[in-house]
Motif scaffolding. Structure first.
Motif, PDB file in Angstrom:
ATOM      1  N   PHE A  91       0.701  -1.349   0.061  1.00  0.00           N
ATOM      2  CA  PHE A  91      -0.139   0.029  -0.032  1.00  0.00           C
ATOM      3  C   PHE A  91       0.965   1.261  -0.039  1.00  0.00           C
ATOM      4  O   PHE A  91       1.686   1.382   0.704  1.00  0.00           O
ATOM      5  N   CYS A  92       0.476   2.114  -0.715  1.00  0.00           N
ATOM      6  CA  CYS A  92       1.313   3.548  -0.860  1.00  0.00           C
ATOM      7  C   CYS A  92       0.428   4.566  -1.653  1.00  0.00           C
ATOM      8  O   CYS A  92      -0.652   4.336  -2.073  1.00  0.00           O
ATOM      9  N   ALA A  93       0.642   5.943  -0.949  1.00  0.00           N
ATOM     10  CA  ALA A  93      -0.283   6.749  -1.296  1.00  0.00           C
ATOM     11  C   ALA A  93      -0.042   7.549  -2.753  1.00  0.00           C
ATOM     12  O   ALA A  93      -0.638   8.094  -3.526  1.00  0.00           O
ATOM     13  N   GLU A  94       1.468   6.960  -3.409  1.00  0.00           N
ATOM     14  CA  GLU A  94       1.754   7.186  -4.867  1.00  0.00           C
ATOM     15  C   GLU A  94       2.464   6.372  -5.398  1.00  0.00           C
ATOM     16  O   GLU A  94       3.286   5.616  -4.629  1.00  0.00           O
ATOM     17  N   PHE A  95       2.493   6.162  -6.663  1.00  0.00           N
ATOM     18  CA  PHE A  95       3.401   5.289  -7.514  1.00  0.00           C
ATOM     19  C   PHE A  95       3.875   6.145  -8.504  1.00  0.00           C
ATOM     20  O   PHE A  95       3.058   6.545  -9.475  1.00  0.00           O
ATOM     21  N   GLN A 229      -8.607  10.915   2.513  1.00  0.00           N
ATOM     22  CA  GLN A 229      -7.793  10.458   1.449  1.00  0.00           C
ATOM     23  C   GLN A 229      -7.225   9.057   2.343  1.00  0.00           C
ATOM     24  O   GLN A 229      -7.277   7.935   1.612  1.00  0.00           O
ATOM     25  N   GLU A 230      -6.555   9.185   3.374  1.00  0.00           N
ATOM     26  CA  GLU A 230      -6.014   8.007   4.328  1.00  0.00           C
ATOM     27  C   GLU A 230      -6.762   7.052   4.616  1.00  0.00           C
ATOM     28  O   GLU A 230      -6.612   5.799   4.599  1.00  0.00           O
ATOM     29  N   MET A 231      -8.228   7.474   4.944  1.00  0.00           N
ATOM     30  CA  MET A 231      -9.299   6.338   5.130  1.00  0.00           C
ATOM     31  C   MET A 231      -9.607   5.798   3.876  1.00  0.00           C
ATOM     32  O   MET A 231      -9.819   4.422   4.030  1.00  0.00           O
ATOM     33  N   LEU A 232      -9.669   6.465   2.870  1.00  0.00           N
ATOM     34  CA  LEU A 232     -10.139   5.662   1.516  1.00  0.00           C
ATOM     35  C   LEU A 232      -8.963   4.623   1.158  1.00  0.00           C
ATOM     36  O   LEU A 232      -9.275   3.619   0.704  1.00  0.00           O
ATOM     37  N   LEU A 233      -7.766   5.064   1.119  1.00  0.00           N
ATOM     38  CA  LEU A 233      -6.479   4.134   1.002  1.00  0.00           C
ATOM     39  C   LEU A 233      -6.679   3.212   1.900  1.00  0.00           C
ATOM     40  O   LEU A 233      -6.419   1.894   1.308  1.00  0.00           O
ATOM     41  N   GLY A 234      -6.522   3.344   3.253  1.00  0.00           N
ATOM     42  CA  GLY A 234      -6.194   2.413   4.080  1.00  0.00           C
ATOM     43  C   GLY A 234      -7.407   1.205   4.250  1.00  0.00           C
ATOM     44  O   GLY A 234      -7.156   0.086   4.160  1.00  0.00           O
ATOM     45  N   HIS A 257       0.728   7.006   5.405  1.00  0.00           N
ATOM     46  CA  HIS A 257      -0.626   7.438   4.695  1.00  0.00           C
ATOM     47  C   HIS A 257      -1.535   6.196   4.802  1.00  0.00           C
ATOM     48  O   HIS A 257      -2.892   6.508   4.757  1.00  0.00           O
ATOM     49  N   ALA A 258      -0.990   5.029   4.544  1.00  0.00           N
ATOM     50  CA  ALA A 258      -1.936   3.891   4.385  1.00  0.00           C
ATOM     51  C   ALA A 258      -2.080   2.977   5.726  1.00  0.00           C
ATOM     52  O   ALA A 258      -2.727   1.957   5.727  1.00  0.00           O
ATOM     53  N   ALA A 259      -1.760   3.593   6.910  1.00  0.00           N
ATOM     54  CA  ALA A 259      -1.728   2.832   8.188  1.00  0.00           C
ATOM     55  C   ALA A 259      -3.098   2.552   8.728  1.00  0.00           C
ATOM     56  O   ALA A 259      -3.281   1.839   9.542  1.00  0.00           O
ATOM     57  N   PHE A 260      -4.236   3.526   8.130  1.00  0.00           N
ATOM     58  CA  PHE A 260      -5.501   2.938   8.571  1.00  0.00           C
ATOM     59  C   PHE A 260      -5.887   1.502   8.069  1.00  0.00           C
ATOM     60  O   PHE A 260      -7.007   1.069   8.672  1.00  0.00           O
ATOM     61  N   GLN A 261      -5.382   0.804   7.222  1.00  0.00           N
ATOM     62  CA  GLN A 261      -5.416  -0.556   6.963  1.00  0.00           C
ATOM     63  C   GLN A 261      -5.357  -1.579   8.172  1.00  0.00           C
ATOM     64  O   GLN A 261      -6.072  -2.515   8.289  1.00  0.00           O
ATOM     65  N   ILE A 262      -4.274  -1.083   9.012  1.00  0.00           N
ATOM     66  CA  ILE A 262      -4.379  -2.005  10.406  1.00  0.00           C
ATOM     67  C   ILE A 262      -5.794  -1.994  11.332  1.00  0.00           C
ATOM     68  O   ILE A 262      -6.334  -2.956  11.581  1.00  0.00           O
ATOM     69  N   LEU A 263      -6.477  -0.949  10.980  1.00  0.00           N
ATOM     70  CA  LEU A 263      -7.820  -0.801  11.725  1.00  0.00           C
ATOM     71  C   LEU A 263      -8.792  -1.736  11.170  1.00  0.00           C
ATOM     72  O   LEU A 263      -9.368  -2.488  11.902  1.00  0.00           O
ATOM     73  N   GLU A 264      -8.886  -1.607   9.730  1.00  0.00           N
ATOM     74  CA  GLU A 264      -9.712  -2.357   9.128  1.00  0.00           C
ATOM     75  C   GLU A 264      -9.398  -3.998   9.038  1.00  0.00           C
ATOM     76  O   GLU A 264     -10.430  -4.673   9.291  1.00  0.00           O
ATOM     77  N   ARG A 265      -8.285  -4.244   9.211  1.00  0.00           N
ATOM     78  CA  ARG A 265      -7.960  -5.588   9.346  1.00  0.00           C
ATOM     79  C   ARG A 265      -8.123  -6.041  10.606  1.00  0.00           C
ATOM     80  O   ARG A 265      -8.603  -7.271  10.964  1.00  0.00           O
ATOM     81  N   CYS A 266      -8.183  -5.171  11.601  1.00  0.00           N
ATOM     82  CA  CYS A 266      -8.528  -5.659  12.864  1.00  0.00           C
ATOM     83  C   CYS A 266      -9.960  -6.132  13.379  1.00  0.00           C
ATOM     84  O   CYS A 266     -10.445  -6.616  13.746  1.00  0.00           O
TER      85      CYS A 266
END
Length: 352
Positions: A91-95, A229-234, A257-266
């Motif tokens: 996961f990254c905010a830019e590529f 944006q970071e909620m949308l990404l993570g 920027h993508a650290a909210f994925q931790i919450l969703e996976r929890c």
């Protein structure tokens, strides 16, 4: 086929093929193969089709591409990873792949793009997740007085090397709970040689004008835009992989920027019956966090009030306790929330 695979971004042979057909147009479209094909004159294509030297190069490039796409990963990968079972999610905010695909601003994006190119070359079981920005990052010019001028340019999806993702014949869309509303994101796929990049795009009719602009610019807007944006990404990005039936065994968070994925996976693990602390440990055990920028400006820090407002509805629906979640990113005695701190506390492997 060549114009719709970002393989062209690191293969000179493919780019030279387009440039030979019409060098002037190639410069005018800023080296964008897909846009080039939309604008090239038919007579130029007819001439190329009669040019023996061009056809010889054409066949050579196609052959090289086919060999690359059909190649299998080497023992340095297969002895460690099982492509049937293992999968890395990045996961990254830019590529940053190429100037024709402007969804990056600088070093972080270039590294992420190179990471994906290397993963493709190695044949890693690998999938990347990011956001599709309509305007991307600005182009800098200097005016007659020496001032920096930021110029934004909108990019149409049919000019970019992407295609809409479909599941059961329908466009794939995911939703993320926001304060008082739900934000919908459609999903696009970019081919990157052997791997795939999935990009979320909020510019869809289900959303308000304000929410459609969440994915307008990279690093644009205020703090409220940034945390959205970071909620949308993570959160949204994690839901994309779930909707596609992908189950990563390793999760790489490239910058906070993508650290909210931790919450969703929890949340997902808690739905399986785990308590929050056990879910967090299970999530962290398979998570790698990379940070790049050891200066304050390189880390997103949000106020307690903003985090409570932005995540409130999501946490209520997810059964996550705000104080426990806030504690994962808390700093300065609990007055602010640092995304880098969340990334570090929600992972067990770290690098810089």
């Amino acid at each position: 086929e060549l114009a719709n695979d970002l393989f062209y971004s690191w293969d000179h042979g493919v780019r030279n093929l387009f440039a030979r057909i019409d060098p002037g147009l190639w410069q005018k479209v800023e080296h964008n193969p897909k846009l080039f094909l939309r604008r090239v004159a038919q007579e130029r294509l007819d001439e190329a089709a009669q040019d023996r030297a061009f056809l010889a190069e054409y066949r050579q490039v196609l052959s090289s591409y086919d060999v690359y796409v059909e190649s299998e990963p080497g023992p340095e990968v297969t002895e460690i990873l099982d492509p049937e079972r293992d999968l890395v999610a990045y996961f990254c905010a830019e590529f940053g792949f190429h100037e024709s695909f402007p969804i990056y601003s600088g070093g972080l994006g270039i590294l992420a793009g190179d990471h994906c190119k290397a993963a493709s070359d190695l044949g890693l079981p690998f999938v990347a997740v990011g956001l599709l920005y309509q305007q991307g990052y600005f182009i800098q010019t200097i005016d007659a007085q020496g001032h920096q001028v930021a110029r934004y340019k909108s990019h149409s999806s049919d000019e970019l090397p992407i295609s809409p993702v479909q599941v059961d014949g329908e466009p794939l869309k995911v939703t993320v709970p926001f304060p008082g509303r739900t934000v919908t994101a459609r999903v696009w796929e970019a081919r990157v040689g052997h791997i795939r990049l999935y990009l979320l795009d909020s510019n869809t009719g289900e959303n308000t004008d304000e929410d459609q602009n969440l994915t307008l610019q990279l690093y644009g807007g205020d703090e409220s835009t940034r945390i959205s944006q970071e909620m949308l990404l993570g959160i949204g990005g994690t839901r994309v992989l779930e909707a596609l039936g992908l189950t990563p065994t390793a999760w790489h968070i490239n910058e906070g920027h993508a650290a909210f994925q931790i919450l969703e996976r929890c949340r997902q693990r808690m739905q399986e019956g785990l308590e929050f602390e056990a879910a967090l440990e299970a999530v962290a055990a398979s998570t790698l966090f990379t940070t790049h920028t050891p200066v304050p400006a390189g880390h997103d820090i949000f106020s307690r009030e903003l985090v409570h407002h932005a995540l409130g509805t999501y946490l209520e629906e997810s059964g996550l306790d705000f104080e426990k979640v806030f504690g994962l990113g808390a700093r300065d005695g609990g007055s602010s929330f640092n995304m880098t701190t969340l990334g570090l506390r929600g992972s067990r492997f770290h690098n810089g």
